[in-house]
Design a protein around this motif. Structure first.
Motif, PDB file in Angstrom:
ATOM      1  N   ALA A   1      35.164  44.307  41.138  1.00  0.00           N
ATOM      2  CA  ALA A   1      35.297  45.265  40.044  1.00  0.00           C
ATOM      3  C   ALA A   1      34.233  46.351  40.121  1.00  0.00           C
ATOM      4  O   ALA A   1      33.032  46.071  40.177  1.00  0.00           O
ATOM      5  CB  ALA A   1      35.198  44.543  38.707  1.00  0.00           C
ATOM      6  N   ARG A   2      34.680  47.569  40.118  1.00  0.00           N
ATOM      7  CA  ARG A   2      33.771  48.713  40.002  1.00  0.00           C
ATOM      8  C   ARG A   2      33.462  48.986  38.533  1.00  0.00           C
ATOM      9  O   ARG A   2      32.352  49.374  38.176  1.00  0.00           O
ATOM     10  CB  ARG A   2      34.416  49.944  40.632  1.00  0.00           C
ATOM     11  N   SER A   3      34.462  48.783  37.685  1.00  0.00           N
ATOM     12  CA  SER A   3      34.290  49.010  36.255  1.00  0.00           C
ATOM     13  C   SER A   3      35.193  48.051  35.493  1.00  0.00           C
ATOM     14  O   SER A   3      36.179  47.545  36.034  1.00  0.00           O
ATOM     15  CB  SER A   3      34.640  50.459  35.886  1.00  0.00           C
TER      16      SER A   3
ATOM     17  N   PRO B   1      22.095  40.833  37.133  1.00  0.00           N
ATOM     18  CA  PRO B   1      23.518  40.500  37.085  1.00  0.00           C
ATOM     19  C   PRO B   1      24.050  40.025  38.432  1.00  0.00           C
ATOM     20  O   PRO B   1      23.674  40.554  39.485  1.00  0.00           O
ATOM     21  CB  PRO B   1      24.180  41.819  36.672  1.00  0.00           C
ATOM     22  N   ARG B   2      24.924  39.032  38.385  1.00  0.00           N
ATOM     23  CA  ARG B   2      25.521  38.508  39.614  1.00  0.00           C
ATOM     24  C   ARG B   2      26.519  39.495  40.199  1.00  0.00           C
ATOM     25  O   ARG B   2      26.681  39.589  41.416  1.00  0.00           O
ATOM     26  CB  ARG B   2      26.229  37.186  39.320  1.00  0.00           C
ATOM     27  N   TYR B   3      27.222  40.239  39.338  1.00  0.00           N
ATOM     28  CA  TYR B   3      28.267  41.151  39.789  1.00  0.00           C
ATOM     29  C   TYR B   3      28.056  42.512  39.128  1.00  0.00           C
ATOM     30  O   TYR B   3      28.767  42.869  38.184  1.00  0.00           O
ATOM     31  CB  TYR B   3      29.646  40.602  39.429  1.00  0.00           C
ATOM     32  N   PRO B   4      27.087  43.280  39.572  1.00  0.00           N
ATOM     33  CA  PRO B   4      26.809  44.565  38.927  1.00  0.00           C
ATOM     34  C   PRO B   4      27.992  45.517  39.008  1.00  0.00           C
ATOM     35  O   PRO B   4      28.718  45.552  40.003  1.00  0.00           O
ATOM     36  CB  PRO B   4      25.605  45.103  39.716  1.00  0.00           C
ATOM     37  N   ILE B   5      28.194  46.269  37.940  1.00  0.00           N
ATOM     38  CA  ILE B   5      29.283  47.242  37.876  1.00  0.00           C
ATOM     39  C   ILE B   5      28.713  48.599  37.464  1.00  0.00           C
ATOM     40  O   ILE B   5      27.562  48.703  37.033  1.00  0.00           O
ATOM     41  CB  ILE B   5      30.374  46.815  36.876  1.00  0.00           C
ATOM     42  N   GLU B   6      29.534  49.632  37.600  1.00  0.00           N
ATOM     43  CA  GLU B   6      29.093  50.975  37.247  1.00  0.00           C
ATOM     44  C   GLU B   6      29.224  51.247  35.755  1.00  0.00           C
ATOM     45  O   GLU B   6      28.462  52.038  35.192  1.00  0.00           O
ATOM     46  CB  GLU B   6      29.897  52.020  38.034  1.00  0.00           C
TER      47      GLU B   6
END
Length: 294
Positions: free
Chosen positions: A150-152, A186-191
Motif C-alpha cells: 500500500a502506498r496510501s 511503523p512496519r509498513y510506512p505509507i505516504e
C-alpha cells in the motif's frame, strides 16, 4: 521439482505475479437481498459459510479497482441474489488476491523471501480504499497482507451512535492499522492515510471527540506526522476528515478547520454523500480541503 528447488530469481518473479499490482483496491462488504431460497444458497450453497464478524446476509467484497458504491453511506452496496444479472459468489475475491497471503503462510523461507523482496524494492503503488467499519474487518480477516504494497490508505464510512459502551472490534482494527503504518517505527510506512467518517444525527458533533470515536482512535495511534482535520457540521449530521502524512522528524503537527455541511433538504446532496471524496481514486499527497458537493 518442488517450488523451493527453483532458482531464487524465478521464485521472485512468481512472487511478483502473486502481489497486488493494481493502482486501486476497494475493500468492504455488500448486503445481500432477494428471495429466501436464493439467499440461503448464496450464503451456504456449495459448502460456503458466512464470514464471522459480518452482520447476517452480508458478503465480503474485495475489488481490484476503485468502487465509490462500495464505500457509499447514502446508497450502500447491495446485491440482489435473485436477479439473473447478480454476480457469482466469488465475484469480489479474484483468486490472485489471496495468493500472496497463502504464500506467506507456507513456511519461514518463503515468508522471509517475500518480506525481504518487497522491502528492498520499495515500489509500493497501490492505494487501498476501505469501507468503514465492515471493510476493516474484511481487510483484517481476508487480505491483511495488502498493506505490504500500500502506498496510501483511504477510509470512508459512517459511525452511528453506539448502542453499547464496549468498543467495537472494528475500532481495534483501525487502531492496529494506523499504528502499523503511521505509529512509532511503523512496519509498513505509507505516504498518506485519509479517513472520512460521517456521524449521522443533529446531535452528533460531541460524538466526534469521544474517546472511542474513529477520529480519536486515529489521533491516539499516530506517533508523528502532519495531521490535518476538517470538521463539517450540519443539521442532519457531522463529518470529520482526517489526513495524516509522515513527518520527517516524527513530530506531530496538527491543524483543524471547521466548515458548514449542507445536506438532506430539498435540492441538497443526500445525507452521507460527504463521506466519499469526489476526486477519488485520485488523491493529493499533500492535504487538500474537501471539494464542494454538487
Amino acid at each position: 521439482m518442488s517450488f523451493l528447488e527453483l532458482p531464487l530469481e524465478l521464485r521472485l518473479i512468481i512472487y511478483e505475479h502473486a502481489a497486488v499490482e493494481g493502482a486501486a483496491v476497494t475493500i468492504g462488504a455488500c448486503e445481500l437481498t432477494g428471495k429466501g431460497a436464493d439467499l440461503v444458497h448464496r450464503v451456504y450453497g456449495d459448502e460456503r459459510a458466512p464470514l464471522p464478524g459480518l452482520p447476517p446476509m452480508h458478503e465480503p467484497a474485495i475489488l481490484d479497482s476503485y468502487s465509490s458504491r462500495l464505500l457509499s453511506v447514502s446508497e450502500p452496496a447491495r446485491i440482489d441474489v435473485s436477479s439473473p444479472s447478480s454476480n457469482p459468489p466469488d465475484h469480489v475475491a479474484p483468486t490472485h488476491h489471496s495468493t500472496l497471503s497463502s504464500l506467506l503462510l507456507l513456511n519461514h523461507q518463503i515468508n522471509a523471501e517475500l518480506s525481504t523482496h518487497f522491502r528492498r524494492k520499495n515500489n509500493k503503488k497501490t492505494s487501498l480504499f476501505v469501507q468503514f467499519p465492515l471493510g476493516l474487518h474484511v481487510f483484517k480477516t481476508k487480505c491483511p497482507d495488502f498493506v505490504r504494497q500500500a502506498r496510501s490508505i483511504h477510509i470512508a464510512g459512517s459511525y452511528p451512535k453506539p448502542t453499547t459502551t464496549k468498543q467495537s472490534p472494528q475500532l481495534d482494527q483501525l487502531a492496529h492499522l494506523v499504528s502499523a503504518t503511521l505509529g512509532k517505527s511503523p512496519r509498513y510506512p505509507i505516504e498518506k492515510l485519509e479517513a472520512r467518517i460521517y456521524f449521522p444525527g443533529g446531535d452528533s458533533y460531541p460524538r466526534v471527540w469521544d474517546d472511542s470515536s474513529p477520529a480519536s482512535v486515529i489521533l491516539r495511534n499516530v506517533c508523528g506526522g502532519f495531521i490535518d482535520m476538517e470538521v463539517a457540521r450540519g443539521r442532519h449530521g457531522t463529518g470529520i476528515y482526517v489526513s495524516v502524512r509522515p513527518h520527517p522528524d516524527n513530530k506531530r503537527v496538527i491543524s483543524t478547520v471547521w466548515r458548514r455541511l449542507v445536506e438532506g433538504d430539498n435540492g441538497q446532496p443526500t445525507c452521507g454523500d460527504w463521506a466519499v471524496d469526489k476526486q477519488w481514486p485520485e488523491w493529493n499527497k499533500e492535504f487538500a480541503p474537501s471539494s464542494p458537493l454538487p
